[in-house]
Design an enzyme around this catalytic site. Structure first.
Site, PDB file in Angstrom:
ATOM      1  N   THR A 257       0.835  -1.207   0.000  1.00  0.00           N
ATOM      2  CA  THR A 257       0.000   0.000   0.000  1.00  0.00           C
ATOM      3  C   THR A 257       0.874   1.263   0.000  1.00  0.00           C
ATOM      4  O   THR A 257       0.536   2.253  -0.639  1.00  0.00           O
ATOM      5  CB  THR A 257      -0.968   0.041   1.204  1.00  0.00           C
ATOM      6  OG1 THR A 257      -0.244  -0.257   2.387  1.00  0.00           O
ATOM      7  CG2 THR A 257      -2.095  -0.947   1.043  1.00  0.00           C
TER       8      THR A 257
ATOM      9  N   HIS B  73       0.062 -16.626  -5.427  1.00  0.00           N
ATOM     10  CA  HIS B  73      -1.056 -16.180  -6.276  1.00  0.00           C
ATOM     11  C   HIS B  73      -0.590 -15.824  -7.688  1.00  0.00           C
ATOM     12  O   HIS B  73      -1.289 -15.133  -8.421  1.00  0.00           O
ATOM     13  CB  HIS B  73      -1.783 -14.988  -5.642  1.00  0.00           C
ATOM     14  CG  HIS B  73      -2.561 -15.356  -4.415  1.00  0.00           C
ATOM     15  ND1 HIS B  73      -3.138 -14.427  -3.583  1.00  0.00           N
ATOM     16  CD2 HIS B  73      -2.868 -16.564  -3.875  1.00  0.00           C
ATOM     17  CE1 HIS B  73      -3.754 -15.049  -2.579  1.00  0.00           C
ATOM     18  NE2 HIS B  73      -3.594 -16.341  -2.732  1.00  0.00           N
TER      19      HIS B  73
ATOM     20  N   CYS C 299      -0.840 -22.507 -30.321  1.00  0.00           N
ATOM     21  CA  CYS C 299      -1.931 -23.474 -30.086  1.00  0.00           C
ATOM     22  C   CYS C 299      -3.304 -22.816 -30.079  1.00  0.00           C
ATOM     23  O   CYS C 299      -4.307 -23.496 -29.848  1.00  0.00           O
ATOM     24  CB  CYS C 299      -1.689 -24.226 -28.776  1.00  0.00           C
ATOM     25  SG  CYS C 299      -2.068 -23.273 -27.294  1.00  0.00           S
TER      26      CYS C 299
HETATM   27 ZN   LIG Z   1      -0.366 -21.976 -26.493  1.00  0.00          ZN
END
Ligand SMILES: [Zn+2]
Length: 252
Positions: free
Chosen positions: A31, A122, A158
């Site tokens: 903060t 995280h 992909c």
């Molecule tokens: Zn990919």
């Protein structure tokens, strides 16, 4: 509560006597760098709703909405710099006094301050990941593409969806990082928590596990946490003041 000086002295003694020290940080440490907690009111979090991982996978609209939020957040955060608390932790690591640094934060400020072994439970906002093949990019590259090509970036290889490499709501925690964080908690003899209200599981259980394994706890957080009573020393002062005072005394 004892005076600030008395609590600093107690904490310094605990640090001096500890062999393995784990630090655990949450939003409160950032903060002072101008980064607002998503739980606090106002700012960016008031203008966007939370898009869950399941929505991101399932819906074009959700992906576009999510990337709009991340794009605005990126321009808000790109100038954020580490503060005194981040630098103090990096210095403790250089002095050989810090064994593990586990963070709930995705801002990358610990690394900017010079910490080298950071466990990000995280994930990180500094990279983007393909959900299909796992390819990683620097976030700047994908943010640029979002601006130029539209708010639903796809992997060239992909055609998978690209997402910032953070753990979204509804997304499982990264197994490897959680295992390492757990290991750091149960194997340390002092656990220093800075800037987390310890409301979110499984992160909230780390200090409990450390305590159960015999570690002392030092808490530095502006507000009360569910396990304050387990801590040997509790600070409500700002993370920068606390960490700077501790470091000054340890250096002496
Ligand atoms: Zn990919």
């Amino acid at each position: 509560m004892d005076s600030f000086e008395e609590r600093i002295s107690r904490a310094v003694r605990l640090i001096g006597n500890a062999g393995r020290i784990t630090a655990f940080t949450g939003a409160g440490i950032s903060t002072e760098s101008g980064i607002s907690d998503f739980r606090s009111t106002g700012g960016i979090w008031a203008r966007y709703r939370i898009v869950t991982y399941q929505e991101f996978i399932a819906s074009h609209e959700a992906r576009v909405e999510y990337w709009h939020m991340k794009h605005e957040l990126f321009s808000e955060l790109k100038d954020a710099r580490p503060n005194r608390a981040h630098y103090a932790l990096a210095e403790l690591e250089r002095m050989g006094r810090l064994t593990c640094l586990v963070t709930q934060n995705i801002d990358g400020l610990h690394q900017d301050a010079g910490s080298s072994r950071v466990i990000e439970i995280h994930g990180t906002n500094r990279k983007a990941v393909c959900l299909g093949c796992g390819n990683l990019w620097p976030i700047e590259e994908i943010q640029m593409r979002v601006k130029e090509e539209g708010f639903e970036p796809r992997c060239e290889k992909c055609r998978g969806f690209i997402k910032p490499a953070t753990v979204s709501f509804g997304q499982p925690m990264p197994e490897q990082e959680m295992a390492r964080a757990h290991d750091c908690a149960v194997r340390c003899d002092l656990f220093i928590m800075i800037g987390s209200s310890l409301q979110v599981e499984p992160a909230a259980s780390l200090p409990r596990e450390a305590h159960r394994s015999g570690a002392g706890l030092i808490y530095a957080n502006r507000t009360e946490t569910p396990t304050d009573s387990l801590a040997a020393v509790v600070f409500r002062e700002g993370a920068g003041d606390v960490m700077e005072s501790l470091l000054e005394r340890i250096r002496q």
